[in-house]
Motif scaffolding. Structure first.
Motif, PDB file in Angstrom:
ATOM      1  N   ALA A  85       0.781  -1.328  -0.044  1.00  0.00           N
ATOM      2  CA  ALA A  85       0.150   0.024   0.041  1.00  0.00           C
ATOM      3  C   ALA A  85       0.686   1.089   0.061  1.00  0.00           C
ATOM      4  O   ALA A  85       0.601   2.374  -0.560  1.00  0.00           O
ATOM      5  N   ARG A  86       1.861   1.416   0.719  1.00  0.00           N
ATOM      6  CA  ARG A  86       2.863   2.290   0.792  1.00  0.00           C
ATOM      7  C   ARG A  86       3.537   2.573  -0.474  1.00  0.00           C
ATOM      8  O   ARG A  86       3.723   3.765  -1.055  1.00  0.00           O
ATOM      9  N   PRO A  95      -1.493   9.269   5.779  1.00  0.00           N
ATOM     10  CA  PRO A  95      -0.403   9.705   6.895  1.00  0.00           C
ATOM     11  C   PRO A  95       0.129   8.527   7.822  1.00  0.00           C
ATOM     12  O   PRO A  95       1.419   8.702   8.162  1.00  0.00           O
ATOM     13  N   ALA A  96      -0.629   7.735   7.947  1.00  0.00           N
ATOM     14  CA  ALA A  96      -0.401   6.599   9.035  1.00  0.00           C
ATOM     15  C   ALA A  96       0.869   5.705   8.050  1.00  0.00           C
ATOM     16  O   ALA A  96       1.789   5.232   8.901  1.00  0.00           O
ATOM     17  N   LEU A  97       0.596   5.620   6.666  1.00  0.00           N
ATOM     18  CA  LEU A  97       1.517   4.629   5.968  1.00  0.00           C
ATOM     19  C   LEU A  97       2.846   5.327   6.094  1.00  0.00           C
ATOM     20  O   LEU A  97       3.985   4.715   6.218  1.00  0.00           O
ATOM     21  N   ASP A 108       8.375   8.422   8.190  1.00  0.00           N
ATOM     22  CA  ASP A 108       9.381   8.800   7.075  1.00  0.00           C
ATOM     23  C   ASP A 108       9.525  10.394   7.447  1.00  0.00           C
ATOM     24  O   ASP A 108       8.417  11.151   7.425  1.00  0.00           O
ATOM     25  N   ALA A 109      10.430  10.942   7.854  1.00  0.00           N
ATOM     26  CA  ALA A 109      10.553  12.552   8.196  1.00  0.00           C
ATOM     27  C   ALA A 109      10.470  13.369   6.966  1.00  0.00           C
ATOM     28  O   ALA A 109       9.978  14.420   7.108  1.00  0.00           O
ATOM     29  N   ALA A 153       2.551  13.684   3.058  1.00  0.00           N
ATOM     30  CA  ALA A 153       1.350  12.746   3.052  1.00  0.00           C
ATOM     31  C   ALA A 153       0.257  13.444   3.997  1.00  0.00           C
ATOM     32  O   ALA A 153      -0.823  13.688   3.638  1.00  0.00           O
ATOM     33  N   GLN A 154       0.697  14.018   5.042  1.00  0.00           N
ATOM     34  CA  GLN A 154      -0.288  14.732   5.934  1.00  0.00           C
ATOM     35  C   GLN A 154      -0.854  15.931   5.245  1.00  0.00           C
ATOM     36  O   GLN A 154      -1.998  16.206   5.337  1.00  0.00           O
ATOM     37  N   ALA A 155       0.020  16.801   4.817  1.00  0.00           N
ATOM     38  CA  ALA A 155      -0.456  18.029   3.922  1.00  0.00           C
ATOM     39  C   ALA A 155      -1.308  17.814   2.980  1.00  0.00           C
ATOM     40  O   ALA A 155      -2.182  18.557   2.851  1.00  0.00           O
ATOM     41  N   LEU A 156      -1.097  16.686   2.080  1.00  0.00           N
ATOM     42  CA  LEU A 156      -2.057  16.301   1.019  1.00  0.00           C
ATOM     43  C   LEU A 156      -3.321  15.928   1.650  1.00  0.00           C
ATOM     44  O   LEU A 156      -4.332  16.261   1.124  1.00  0.00           O
ATOM     45  N   ALA A 157      -3.200  15.023   2.738  1.00  0.00           N
ATOM     46  CA  ALA A 157      -4.552  14.407   3.232  1.00  0.00           C
ATOM     47  C   ALA A 157      -5.468  15.449   3.661  1.00  0.00           C
ATOM     48  O   ALA A 157      -6.604  15.453   3.601  1.00  0.00           O
TER      49      ALA A 157
END
Length: 249
Positions: free
Chosen positions: A57-58, A90-92, A96-97, A103-107
């Motif tokens: 998935a990642r 974001p969990a995936l 990862d720094a 991913a969080q910003a896109l979510a």
């Protein structure tokens, strides 16, 4: 000022119901929104994630992260895919720094189709739009749209605001249609019983059209109804809106 959005088309729309994606673009454009469709997009990674394969998935999700560089909303005409992108991407990448914050910003700018129309641009049926007759519909909200994204209320609001449209509720409205991605493959008998109950409940209302913002559910319900010989039509919410706006089918 012209508003810009990205459209994440989803695998199911791309492969099985492309008209729903085209109609989503048309409805958004009718609201004065410019839609951008990155051609490198593929899958959100949900099939691998829900099957217990986070590494796969990642890898799939990673291939999508760089496709939406502008800080525009990402519109997803599927509650389940939107839920994967907003809740699970974001969990995936949490460890990862670099990719974690990306991913969080896109979510945070992912919106399900009905959610965006209802909450962000203040969309409404264009004034003077021709509406062909009256009709009754049942709204089916997928499990992910209802429980992860909380977008049932948005679909209800859109349908209830349409002239000539009566939304009919049924006893099993809150229940799963039985699809559930790989669930329907791994547990075919249970899945089949669930969709059978769903169809029977819809038919008991006398309504013959099911509208949903999730194509996978529509395919499951529609094909099961066809197999049963049940007179039931299914239509994506975007296509239903476009048609009620007086547009050609």
């Amino acid at each position: 000022m012209t508003r810009n959005v990205y459209l994440f088309g989803t695998c199911v729309i791309d492969l099985f119901m492309p008209q729903a994606g085209l109609d989503a673009v048309r409805v958004l454009e009718a609201a004065g929104i410019t839609v951008h469709y990155p051609h490198g997009q593929s899958c959100c990674g949900q099939p691998a994630w829900s099957s217990g394969n986070p590494d796969e998935a990642r890898a799939v999700a990673r291939a999508q992260l760089d496709l939406f560089p502008e800080l525009w909303p990402v519109i997803v005409p599927s509650g389940s895919c939107a839920g994967m992108m907003r809740k699970h991407w974001p969990a995936l990448f949490r460890n990862d720094a670099v990719l974690g914050p990306q991913a969080q910003a896109l979510a945070e700018r992912v919106y399900e189709f009905a959610e965006y129309l209802t909450c962000v641009p203040g969309w409404q049926m264009p004034a003077g739009a021709p509406v062909a007759g009256t009709e009754e519909v049942v709204l089916h909200t997928s499990c992910s749209a209802r429980r992860e994204m909380g977008t049932r209320t948005h679909g209800v609001a859109l349908l209830d605001a349409l002239p000539g449209v009566t939304r009919v509720e049924h006893e099993r409205e809150s229940e799963c249609c039985g699809f559930g991605g790989s669930f329907s493959i791994k547990h075919a008998d249970i899945s089949g019983a669930m969709v059978k109950d769903k169809i029977a409940s819809v038919r008991a209302t006398g309504c013959r059209r099911v509208v949903s913002a999730d194509c996978a559910c529509l395919l499951n319900i529609g094909h099961a109804a066809q197999h049963q010989g049940a007179p039931l039509d299914v239509e994506h919410l975007a296509s239903f809106l476009w048609r009620r706006m007086g547009a050609p089918s």
